[in-house]
Design a protein around this motif. Structure first.
Motif, PDB file in Angstrom:
ATOM      1  N   LEU A 113       4.713  10.776   9.861  1.00 44.74           N
ATOM      2  CA  LEU A 113       4.657  10.264   8.493  1.00 44.74           C
ATOM      3  C   LEU A 113       6.089  10.077   8.000  1.00 44.74           C
ATOM      4  O   LEU A 113       6.924  10.969   8.156  1.00 44.74           O
ATOM      5  N   HIS A 114       6.373   8.921   7.407  1.00 41.25           N
ATOM      6  CA  HIS A 114       7.741   8.598   7.001  1.00 41.25           C
ATOM      7  C   HIS A 114       7.865   8.546   5.483  1.00 41.25           C
ATOM      8  O   HIS A 114       7.017   7.959   4.804  1.00 41.25           O
TER       9      HIS A 114
ATOM     10  N   HIS B 171      -3.494  11.355  -0.176  1.00 41.57           N
ATOM     11  CA  HIS B 171      -4.608  12.228   0.186  1.00 41.57           C
ATOM     12  C   HIS B 171      -4.747  12.279   1.706  1.00 41.57           C
ATOM     13  O   HIS B 171      -4.522  11.295   2.399  1.00 41.57           O
ATOM     14  N   VAL B 172      -5.165  13.424   2.209  1.00 36.06           N
ATOM     15  CA  VAL B 172      -5.261  13.610   3.652  1.00 36.06           C
ATOM     16  C   VAL B 172      -6.224  12.610   4.291  1.00 36.06           C
ATOM     17  O   VAL B 172      -6.047  12.201   5.444  1.00 36.06           O
ATOM     18  N   ASP B 173      -7.238  12.170   3.539  1.00 37.48           N
ATOM     19  CA  ASP B 173      -8.201  11.217   4.101  1.00 37.48           C
ATOM     20  C   ASP B 173      -7.562   9.866   4.412  1.00 37.48           C
ATOM     21  O   ASP B 173      -8.112   9.081   5.185  1.00 37.48           O
TER      22      ASP B 173
ATOM     23  N   GLU C 180      -4.739   3.610  11.433  1.00 36.66           N
ATOM     24  CA  GLU C 180      -5.115   2.252  11.069  1.00 36.66           C
ATOM     25  C   GLU C 180      -4.766   1.920   9.613  1.00 36.66           C
ATOM     26  O   GLU C 180      -4.696   0.757   9.231  1.00 36.66           O
ATOM     27  N   CYS C 181      -4.542   2.937   8.787  1.00 36.09           N
ATOM     28  CA  CYS C 181      -4.148   2.694   7.401  1.00 36.09           C
ATOM     29  C   CYS C 181      -2.667   2.360   7.283  1.00 36.09           C
ATOM     30  O   CYS C 181      -2.223   1.857   6.246  1.00 36.09           O
ATOM     31  N   GLY C 182      -1.907   2.663   8.293  1.00 37.76           N
ATOM     32  CA  GLY C 182      -0.495   2.293   8.289  1.00 37.76           C
ATOM     33  C   GLY C 182       0.456   3.390   7.881  1.00 37.76           C
ATOM     34  O   GLY C 182       1.669   3.198   7.909  1.00 37.76           O
TER      35      GLY C 182
ATOM     36  N   LYS D  31       0.811  -1.211   0.000  1.00 36.65           N
ATOM     37  CA  LYS D  31       0.000   0.000   0.000  1.00 36.65           C
ATOM     38  C   LYS D  31       0.852   1.272   0.000  1.00 36.65           C
ATOM     39  O   LYS D  31       0.318   2.385   0.014  1.00 36.65           O
ATOM     40  N   GLU D  32       2.174   1.120   0.026  1.00 39.94           N
ATOM     41  CA  GLU D  32       3.031   2.298  -0.023  1.00 39.94           C
ATOM     42  C   GLU D  32       2.794   3.069  -1.317  1.00 39.94           C
ATOM     43  O   GLU D  32       2.467   2.502  -2.356  1.00 39.94           O
TER      44      GLU D  32
END
Length: 275
Positions: A73-74, A56-58, A63-65, A32-33
């Motif tokens: 955020l990396h 996207h900010v959403d 929980e999305c990783g 999902k990256e």
């Protein structure tokens, strides 16, 4: 991504056709990256490149990783095609009046590889001691026998020799190549190459290969090993998903298995071991 030229370069420098990729890291699901690539010519006027809307900010929920436990955020960046400065490679003091002699690298795979002994002596303290001492057999024979070293493949030894020429190592996503080159860098005491290979391993780390990497890097104190342990601590169910691999690991790497058990004991969750 910004390209910083070496000190003393004039304002008219340019780096043409530099390929780069920026990744928004997903700590839970690597597939999902979010990645985006581009080829760009960097100049003083256009010396940085990137994108403002990769995710996207959403999607920025824990929980999305994409966010870690500290809501950080990396990102990860990879760049290829940068020119190298010949002065970096350490050949400025080379004495080209010395007789040209080749050192033969005997490998389990044919054919052997050959490299200028003068360059090896100039670039590596290990080879300098080997090839200038009367007590080393390799100095007399002009050969180094690596046929018993499983890490000494054509690809890995070639990568070592290329690094001595260019100060550059690119694993191109090949995990085993990076592991082998790191092992050879340790053997030949080439610290800079070991660091480059270690960084490549760190960026190739996934849930699927974390145990493989740990089995090779245990107690190395490297950044890649630290990233492996961090992944295990952050992904509480990872070892359960790797149950089949654990059977083989317990047999082949009991020391690592013990460390994993102790790690679980140190991190209780709801009255149970983390794993």
């Amino acid at each position: 991504v910004e390209v910083i030229p070496p000190p003393g370069w004039l304002d008219d420098w340019s780096c043409k056709d530099i390929w780069f990729m920026i990744t928004v890291v997903n700590s839970k699901k690597k597939e999902k990256e979010v990645q985006k690539t581009e080829t760009h010519t960097f100049t003083p006027r256009h010396n940085d490149r990137g994108w403002h809307e990769l995710v996207h900010v959403d999607e920025l929920f824990a929980e999305c990783g994409f966010l870690d436990e500290g809501d950080d955020l990396h990102f990860r960046a990879e760049v290829r095609g940068l020119p190298w400065n010949a002065g970096r490679a350490g050949f400025n003091q080379m004495d080209f009046s010395q007789e040209l002699k080749a050192l033969t690298f005997r490998l389990s795979e044919d054919p052997p590889l050959f490299f200028d002994q003068r360059l090896l002596i100039q670039r590596s303290e290990f080879f300098q001691k080997m090839l200038t001492s009367s007590t080393w057999q390799e100095a007399k024979s002009g050969e180094i026998d690596l046929r018993g070293d499983r890490d000494a493949t054509h690809a890995s030894v070639t990568a070592v020799l290329q690094f001595l020429l260019t100060d550059h190592f690119d694993a191109a996503g090949d995990l085993q190549l990076a592991l082998s080159v790191r092992s050879l860098a340790d053997r030949f005491c080439i610290a800079e190459l070991g660091q480059s290979a270690d960084m490549a391993l760190k960026y190739m780390l996934t849930e699927e290969n974390v145990l493989t990497l740990l089995s090779q890097l245990l107690d190395s104190g490297s950044e890649a090993e630290e990233a492996c342990w961090q992944m295990l601590e952050n992904n509480k169910g990872l070892l359960l998903r790797q149950e089949l691999a654990l059977d083989e690991l317990v047999v082949q790497h009991p020391k690592l298995a013990k460390r994993l058990i102790l790690l679980g004991q140190k991190s209780p969750r709801c009255g149970k071991f983390r794993w």
